[in-house]
Scaffold this active site. Structure first.
Site, PDB file in Angstrom:
ATOM      1  N   GLU A   1       0.840  -1.198   0.000  1.00 45.57           N
ATOM      2  CA  GLU A   1       0.000   0.000   0.000  1.00 45.57           C
ATOM      3  C   GLU A   1       0.872   1.244   0.000  1.00 45.57           C
ATOM      4  O   GLU A   1       2.040   1.202   0.379  1.00 45.57           O
ATOM      5  CB  GLU A   1      -0.889   0.048   1.250  1.00 45.57           C
ATOM      6  CG  GLU A   1      -1.695  -1.201   1.524  1.00 45.57           C
ATOM      7  CD  GLU A   1      -2.311  -1.154   2.914  1.00 45.57           C
ATOM      8  OE1 GLU A   1      -2.365  -0.056   3.521  1.00 45.57           O
ATOM      9  OE2 GLU A   1      -2.721  -2.207   3.401  1.00 45.57           O
TER      10      GLU A   1
ATOM     11  N   LYS B   1       2.130   4.675   1.619  1.00 44.22           N
ATOM     12  CA  LYS B   1       2.252   5.239   2.961  1.00 44.22           C
ATOM     13  C   LYS B   1       1.954   6.730   2.854  1.00 44.22           C
ATOM     14  O   LYS B   1       2.780   7.516   2.401  1.00 44.22           O
ATOM     15  CB  LYS B   1       3.650   5.020   3.536  1.00 44.22           C
ATOM     16  CG  LYS B   1       3.789   5.493   4.987  1.00 44.22           C
ATOM     17  CD  LYS B   1       5.181   5.215   5.524  1.00 44.22           C
ATOM     18  CE  LYS B   1       5.265   5.617   6.990  1.00 44.22           C
ATOM     19  NZ  LYS B   1       4.988   7.056   7.197  1.00 44.22           N
TER      20      LYS B   1
ATOM     21  N   ASP C   1       1.303  10.569   3.882  1.00 40.74           N
ATOM     22  CA  ASP C   1       1.966  11.469   4.820  1.00 40.74           C
ATOM     23  C   ASP C   1       0.937  12.440   5.386  1.00 40.74           C
ATOM     24  O   ASP C   1       0.793  13.573   4.938  1.00 40.74           O
ATOM     25  CB  ASP C   1       3.082  12.227   4.105  1.00 40.74           C
ATOM     26  CG  ASP C   1       4.014  12.922   5.088  1.00 40.74           C
ATOM     27  OD1 ASP C   1       3.975  12.572   6.278  1.00 40.74           O
ATOM     28  OD2 ASP C   1       4.768  13.810   4.654  1.00 40.74           O
TER      29      ASP C   1
ATOM     30  N   CYS D   1      19.904  47.672   1.734  1.00 41.46           N
ATOM     31  CA  CYS D   1      18.682  47.145   1.111  1.00 41.46           C
ATOM     32  C   CYS D   1      18.818  47.145  -0.409  1.00 41.46           C
ATOM     33  O   CYS D   1      19.170  48.183  -0.995  1.00 41.46           O
ATOM     34  CB  CYS D   1      17.475  47.984   1.528  1.00 41.46           C
ATOM     35  SG  CYS D   1      15.933  47.482   0.727  1.00 41.46           S
TER      36      CYS D   1
ATOM     37  N   CYS E   1      15.954  49.867  -1.810  1.00 36.31           N
ATOM     38  CA  CYS E   1      15.969  51.319  -1.558  1.00 36.31           C
ATOM     39  C   CYS E   1      17.327  51.837  -1.111  1.00 36.31           C
ATOM     40  O   CYS E   1      17.509  53.049  -0.997  1.00 36.31           O
ATOM     41  CB  CYS E   1      14.908  51.680  -0.521  1.00 36.31           C
ATOM     42  SG  CYS E   1      15.286  51.076   1.144  1.00 36.31           S
TER      43      CYS E   1
ATOM     44  N   CYS F   1      15.419  45.970   6.669  1.00 35.40           N
ATOM     45  CA  CYS F   1      15.531  47.305   6.096  1.00 35.40           C
ATOM     46  C   CYS F   1      14.673  48.229   6.950  1.00 35.40           C
ATOM     47  O   CYS F   1      13.461  48.003   7.078  1.00 35.40           O
ATOM     48  CB  CYS F   1      15.039  47.314   4.649  1.00 35.40           C
ATOM     49  SG  CYS F   1      14.833  48.985   3.977  1.00 35.40           S
TER      50      CYS F   1
END
Length: 671
Positions: A111, A113, A115, A407, A410, A425
């Site tokens: 069969e 299995k 999850d 960043c 910017c 940022c």
């Protein structure tokens, strides 16, 4: 036909149509016809409450009445299976079975299995009476109300099919891939962390205290074991018993196969190792069971698992590919997420060229260098992740990966707050991804609930210059939005939804502002303590930290937010547009001090109010809701079926247990 007979007929017909749609995948009526029948049944049942049936098809929609999950002892222990990861172990198990049966021929049922989350279903007289999770194997949680919303699980079995008057059947609750992707998209849209995999999503959903949430999320179930037949005398074979259960109306895997040689087992494993990627649900292996129930009883059990069964776990597929470069994404809160861009490679059925690197510490843990050859797996068979580096292929001249300092959107210098893993940022009001993220958070269902807008629409309006912050939403006109000339109704709907959001309560407005680390519960605490936006925006760090539940870091974030001139301007505009910036007189008049300084645990099922309503009453009277009992707990508000573990702990610690009636009298007496 009288109304009572019509209710009975509709229930029978809807059960049959539900089975055809969700189990057989062979509907014979349209969705509209099904919905009309369901609506008719709901109306008739409302007129005849004396005909209540817990297994009516109308129970599939769930209820908002919350309750503590009751612990139920399993009639037969739900043991786990021994796991194996290679063919050698499978061969050894096969030979052990042969020795245990003293050379007697045997068949093996192979069969999938699944999850998911193990579940035990009990039926009496053809009706579902109880659904219990695996728990610790000896006892689990009673989740019957939630399981009744799962449409592939029959609530009532058709008569005359030969099912026993009382029996137990076990299986797995799953979240299909389609439902999983939809749910994660919804969570991301409102700024919540997506689930890592369908199993976690299914588990979190089934344990929800609101069965309406379970009904909305589209769980599924496959059944694979009948302990009532397997552990009592008689019965033919495991495969045959499941085929019989399929006949009764249960959803049984089509991939099940009965074999008689070791080579056939390996053929089955090898076939599904590839084909499982086409299944609608997650699987993580193969289960092998001796088919004969008589032989199963002869082989028996070890302390932890049956000798007649074993689980073969599929190996996580791993590939090696070259790291090309690293890009950096900016989230709504300014958090920076590094992403590995790699040479495209085939992995677990899909083409992969990107993998998250989480944060700087994660990168350093692998001593990652530019141009490295990296090992990649799919976490939970979904999200690609780097799990290692092939240092033997590293170019001696390559340099270690250096995390960015500014960043990428910017240019602002990044910050890293002590005790946190991520870089941020700080330019919250001028960094484009943060602006769009804040707008998306503002319109989300749990904030302002402007459901006619979505991330794509926000992005379009931002790029067109129509909105640059959350306050700009309230200046939008149908004419601006209907720029292509064919979206008049849609444009009007959006503007109407924005206008309607002006009635959203103050506490949700505080949440919608997107102040860093101010979630729904914190926003509620702030709104109820300060009562107006003026009092909140002028509060000092010291005043904020005096509020129960507001820590120093959150207090600093709030003060910084309201000291930013750009935020001050936005809040002033929102006030001028008519948003709810204070508690209503009704809300304030309902607040009392009867529970001032008290920490209260709620447990059980209630008659007069739902759990959420009692939580609200507690907070409005100065109390604090807590989830677990300790010496600091003032009392437990206990309804029927109070959780036995909570009852035992309360008695052990000497914590007062207060009934629903006593609690209401306390509130009324002190109001």
């Amino acid at each position: 036909m009288n109304e009572t007979s019509r209710i009975v007929t509709l229930r029978q017909q809807l059960h049959e149509h539900n089975h055809r749609y969700y189990v057989e995948n062979n509907p014979i009526i349209s969705d509209q016809e099904f919905d009309l029948m369901m609506h008719e049944l709901q109306e008739l049942e409302a007129l005849h409450p004396e005909l209540y049936d817990p297994n009516s098809p109308t129970m599939r929609v769930g209820s908002d009445i919350t309750k503590e999950f009751r612990q139920v002892r399993h009639k037969y222990p739900m043991l786990s299976l021994a796991n194996t990861y290679n063919e050698q172990d499978v061969t050894e198990w096969y030979n052990q079975v042969s020795r245990g049966l003293e050379g007697e021929p045997f068949e093996v049922c192979c069969e999938m299995k699944y999850d998911g989350l193990s579940i035990s279903l009990t039926y009496e007289h053809g009706q579902l009476v109880q659904a219990v999770t695996r728990g610790d194997g000896v006892q689990g949680d009673d989740v019957t109300a939630n399981v009744r919303t799962i449409r592939s699980i029959p609530l009532v079995l058709q008569p005359g099919l030969g099912w026993p008057e009382e029996f137990e059947i076990r299986g797995e609750i799953l979240m299909p891939w389609e439902s999983f992707y939809r749910l994660n998209q919804e969570r991301e849209d409102i700024g919540e962390q997506p689930f890592a995999n369908p199993r976690n999503a299914a588990s979190g959903t089934l344990k929800s205290q609101d069965s309406r949430v379970v009904a909305e999320r589209g769980l599924d179930a496959y059944l694979y074991y009948l302990p009532t037949l397997s552990q009592t005398e008689g019965g033919e074979g495991h495969y045959e018993s499941l085929e019989q259960a399929r006949h009764w109306g249960f959803k049984i895997s089509e991939g099940m196969r009965k074999v008689s040689t070791l080579q056939e087992i390996f053929d089955f494993i090898n076939y599904w190792d590839k084909e499982r990627k086409n299944l609608p649900v997650a699987t993580d292996g193969i289960v092998l069971k001796v088919n004969s129930l008589r032989q199963q009883r002869h082989l028996g059990f070890t302390a932890k698992s049956p000798r007649w069964a074993i689980a073969y776990k599929f190996k996580a597929e791993r590939v090696c590919t070259r790291l090309l470069d690293i890009s950096y994404q900016v989230g709504r809160t300014g958090a920076i997420t590094p992403v590995a861009n790699m040479e495209t490679v085939q992995l677990a059925g899909t083409r992969v060229h990107r993998a998250t690197l989480n944060n700087e510490d994660f990168i350093r843990s692998f001593d990652l260098h530019e141009g490295d050859w990296v090992y990649v797996e799919k976490g939970g068979e979904i999200i690609p992740k780097i799990v290692g580096v092939d240092e033997s292929r590293r170019d001696p001249q390559s340099q270690p990966v250096r995390f960015i300092t500014h960043c990428p959107e910017c240019g602002a210098e990044l910050r890293r707050i002590e005790g946190e893993a991520a870089h941020y940022c700080p330019n919250a009001t001028a960094c484009p991804p943060q602006i769009k993220g804040r707008i998306e958070h503002f319109i989300s269902r749990r904030a302002m609930n402007i459901d006619s807008l979505g991330p794509e629409t926000v992005d379009t309006y931002f790029e067109r210059g129509l909105i640059n912050n959350i306050a700009d939403l309230y200046l939008l006109t149908p004419e601006q939005l209907n720029y292509e000339g064919n979206r008049e109704r849609s444009a009007q709907k959006i503007v109407s939804a924005i206008e309607a959001s002006k009635q959203v309560p103050f506490e949700r407005v505080v949440f919608a502002l997107g102040i860093r680390m101010v979630g729904e519960q914190t926003a509620k605490i702030l709104a109820r303590h300060f009562k107006t936006i003026e009092a909140l925006r002028t509060a000092t760090v010291e005043q904020l930290t005096e509020v129960d539940g507001i820590g120093g870091i959150i207090a600093v974030n709030i003060v910084e937010y309201f000291h930013d001139t750009r935020n001050i301007e936005i809040v002033d505009r929102l006030i001028s547009y008519g948003l709810q910036m204070s508690l209503t007189e009704e809300q304030q008049s309902q607040m009392g001090t009867a529970l001032e300084g008290k920490s209260i645990v709620i447990s059980g099922v209630f008659t007069h109010h739902s759990r959420d309503e009692y939580k609200d009453i507690i907070e409005r009277n100065g109390g604090k809701n807590v989830g677990s009992i300790s010496k600091k707990t003032s009392f437990v508000l206990a309804g029927e079926n109070m959780g036995p573990s909570k009852l035992e702990k309360a008695q052990k610690l000497g914590v007062q247990i207060m009934s629903e009636e006593e609690f209401l009298q306390l509130i009324m007496h002190n109001s």
